[in-house]
Design a protein around this motif. Structure first.
Motif, mmCIF file in Angstrom:
data_model
loop_
_atom_site.group_PDB
_atom_site.id
_atom_site.type_symbol
_atom_site.label_atom_id
_atom_site.label_comp_id
_atom_site.label_asym_id
_atom_site.label_seq_id
_atom_site.Cartn_x
_atom_site.Cartn_y
_atom_site.Cartn_z
ATOM 1 N N MET A 1 0.843 -1.183 0.000
ATOM 2 C CA MET A 1 0.000 0.000 0.000
ATOM 3 C C MET A 1 0.882 1.238 0.000
ATOM 4 S SD MET A 1 -3.159 0.816 2.423
ATOM 5 C CE MET A 1 -3.172 2.376 3.249
ATOM 6 N N ASN A 2 0.478 2.207 -0.776
ATOM 7 C CA ASN A 2 1.220 3.444 -0.896
ATOM 8 C C ASN A 2 0.990 4.294 0.352
ATOM 9 O OD1 ASN A 2 2.403 5.824 -1.666
ATOM 10 N ND2 ASN A 2 1.374 5.920 -3.648
ATOM 11 N N TRP A 3 2.032 4.813 0.964
ATOM 12 C CA TRP A 3 1.903 5.614 2.190
ATOM 13 C C TRP A 3 1.320 6.989 1.909
ATOM 14 C CZ3 TRP A 3 4.532 10.216 2.769
ATOM 15 C CH2 TRP A 3 5.547 10.466 1.840
ATOM 16 N N LYS A 4 1.296 7.455 0.641
ATOM 17 C CA LYS A 4 0.749 8.774 0.294
ATOM 18 C C LYS A 4 -0.767 8.745 0.124
ATOM 19 C CE LYS A 4 4.896 10.215 -2.162
ATOM 20 N NZ LYS A 4 5.431 10.631 -3.460
ATOM 21 N N ALA A 5 -1.343 7.590 -0.102
ATOM 22 C CA ALA A 5 -2.777 7.476 -0.386
ATOM 23 C C ALA A 5 -3.654 8.088 0.708
ATOM 24 C CB ALA A 5 -3.149 6.023 -0.636
ATOM 25 N N PRO A 6 -3.408 7.829 2.000
ATOM 26 C CA PRO A 6 -4.261 8.447 3.026
ATOM 27 C C PRO A 6 -4.197 9.980 3.002
ATOM 28 C CG PRO A 6 -2.971 6.674 3.991
ATOM 29 C CD PRO A 6 -2.479 6.868 2.608
ATOM 30 N N PHE A 7 -3.015 10.528 2.708
ATOM 31 C CA PHE A 7 -2.881 11.984 2.655
ATOM 32 C C PHE A 7 -3.637 12.571 1.463
ATOM 33 C CE2 PHE A 7 0.960 10.757 5.057
ATOM 34 C CZ PHE A 7 0.675 11.436 6.232
ATOM 35 N N VAL A 8 -3.631 11.843 0.360
ATOM 36 C CA VAL A 8 -4.373 12.288 -0.818
ATOM 37 C C VAL A 8 -5.873 12.279 -0.526
ATOM 38 C CG1 VAL A 8 -4.960 11.715 -3.216
ATOM 39 C CG2 VAL A 8 -2.574 11.627 -2.456
ATOM 40 N N VAL A 9 -6.344 11.215 0.106
ATOM 41 C CA VAL A 9 -7.766 11.108 0.448
ATOM 42 C C VAL A 9 -8.156 12.223 1.415
ATOM 43 C CG1 VAL A 9 -9.490 9.684 1.627
ATOM 44 C CG2 VAL A 9 -7.914 8.635 -0.013
ATOM 45 N N ILE A 10 -7.348 12.462 2.429
ATOM 46 C CA ILE A 10 -7.628 13.532 3.397
ATOM 47 C C ILE A 10 -7.632 14.889 2.690
ATOM 48 C CG2 ILE A 10 -6.704 14.776 5.387
ATOM 49 C CD1 ILE A 10 -5.816 12.005 6.470
ATOM 50 N N GLY A 11 -6.692 15.106 1.790
ATOM 51 C CA GLY A 11 -6.634 16.362 1.038
ATOM 52 C C GLY A 11 -7.859 16.581 0.170
ATOM 53 N N VAL A 12 -8.298 15.518 -0.496
ATOM 54 C CA VAL A 12 -9.481 15.622 -1.343
ATOM 55 C C VAL A 12 -10.723 15.897 -0.492
ATOM 56 C CG1 VAL A 12 -11.026 14.284 -2.850
ATOM 57 C CG2 VAL A 12 -8.557 14.243 -3.231
ATOM 58 N N LEU A 13 -10.852 15.211 0.636
ATOM 59 C CA LEU A 13 -11.990 15.444 1.530
ATOM 60 C C LEU A 13 -11.983 16.862 2.086
ATOM 61 C CD1 LEU A 13 -12.190 12.041 3.463
ATOM 62 C CD2 LEU A 13 -13.753 12.904 1.703
ATOM 63 N N ALA A 14 -10.811 17.352 2.480
ATOM 64 C CA ALA A 14 -10.704 18.721 3.006
ATOM 65 C C ALA A 14 -11.065 19.745 1.932
ATOM 66 C CB ALA A 14 -9.298 18.976 3.541
ATOM 67 N N ALA A 15 -10.576 19.545 0.716
ATOM 68 C CA ALA A 15 -10.900 20.462 -0.378
ATOM 69 C C ALA A 15 -12.407 20.450 -0.666
ATOM 70 C CB ALA A 15 -10.109 20.097 -1.630
ATOM 71 N N GLY A 16 -13.010 19.283 -0.627
ATOM 72 C CA GLY A 16 -14.452 19.180 -0.834
ATOM 73 C C GLY A 16 -15.237 19.889 0.260
ATOM 74 N N TYR A 17 -14.771 19.727 1.500
ATOM 75 C CA TYR A 17 -15.439 20.386 2.631
ATOM 76 C C TYR A 17 -15.353 21.901 2.495
ATOM 77 C CZ TYR A 17 -16.505 21.974 7.319
ATOM 78 O OH TYR A 17 -17.051 22.630 8.375
ATOM 79 N N VAL A 18 -14.209 22.414 2.095
ATOM 80 C CA VAL A 18 -14.032 23.857 1.951
ATOM 81 C C VAL A 18 -14.846 24.381 0.773
ATOM 82 C CG1 VAL A 18 -12.331 25.642 1.376
ATOM 83 C CG2 VAL A 18 -11.784 23.923 3.096
#
Length: 190
Positions: A1-18
């Motif tokens: 599993m790629n260690w960057k994937a959770p950060f990408v998901v969190i970033g996408v969710l944060a951008a969507g929330y904003v």
């Protein structure tokens, strides 16, 4: 599993929330512009908006009465005024009325529109003095908290120097909806 994937998901969710309240605000302004009550109805918490207007008007009435000498007539006037304000707000804060308030912008124009129309507030003319289309536009918008978002909008009939109407959206049930409208108070009023 790629260690960057959770950060990408969190970033996408944060951008969507904003971005979500800005999208909701755009849809609200579009519904106001369309003048279609069916579009505006689900975007507004009507009891909350009505109560906010009642609180504002009753506060202004109480401030005027507080400068009067102490007597029973002032208290009676305040009680009757509050009752009349409540009934007027209930009758005028409808999808059509709210559209007129936001598009007209200032309280004096909204009141004049209310007096001139038996079905609530009417919309101002869609053009400015030079014949160019004027639309309700957002002057400023940003978060007040995690579930609160405030915008300042200027109606289509307002000049750039006129104070904007302030709208508060709240995140309720996973949706951003309008819960409060603050009319601008001119600085020369007390």
């Amino acid at each position: 599993m790629n260690w960057k994937a959770p950060f990408v998901v969190i970033g996408v969710l944060a951008a969507g929330y904003v971005a979500y309240p800005y999208l909701a605000l755009t849809q609200l302004v579009d519904a106001v512009e369309s003048g279609d009550p069916a579009q505006l109805e689900p975007k507004v918490d009507w009891p909350s908006v009505r109560q906010g207007f009642k609180d504002d008007f009753n506060g202004a009435l109480a401030a005027r009465v507080s400068g009067q000498p102490d007597n029973g007539f002032a208290a009676l006037g305040l009680a009757l005024g509050a009752k009349l304000v409540g009934g007027a707000v209930d009758a005028l804060v409808t999808p059509e009325g709210l559209t007129g308030i936001i598009q007209a912008g200032r309280r004096d124009k909204a009141a004049a529109a209310a007096l001139g129309s038996s079905s609530g507030l009417s919309s101002p003319a869609p053009t400015d003095n030079e014949g160019k289309p004027r639309h309700t536009h957002v002057v400023w918008a940003f978060f007040d908290g995690l579930t609160s978002f405030t915008a300042r909008v200027r109606g289509r009939g307002e000049a750039d120097s006129d104070p904007p109407v302030r709208l508060r959206l709240q995140l309720e049930g996973g949706r951003w909806i309008l819960t409060r409208v603050f009319l601008p108070v001119p600085s020369n009023e007390q």
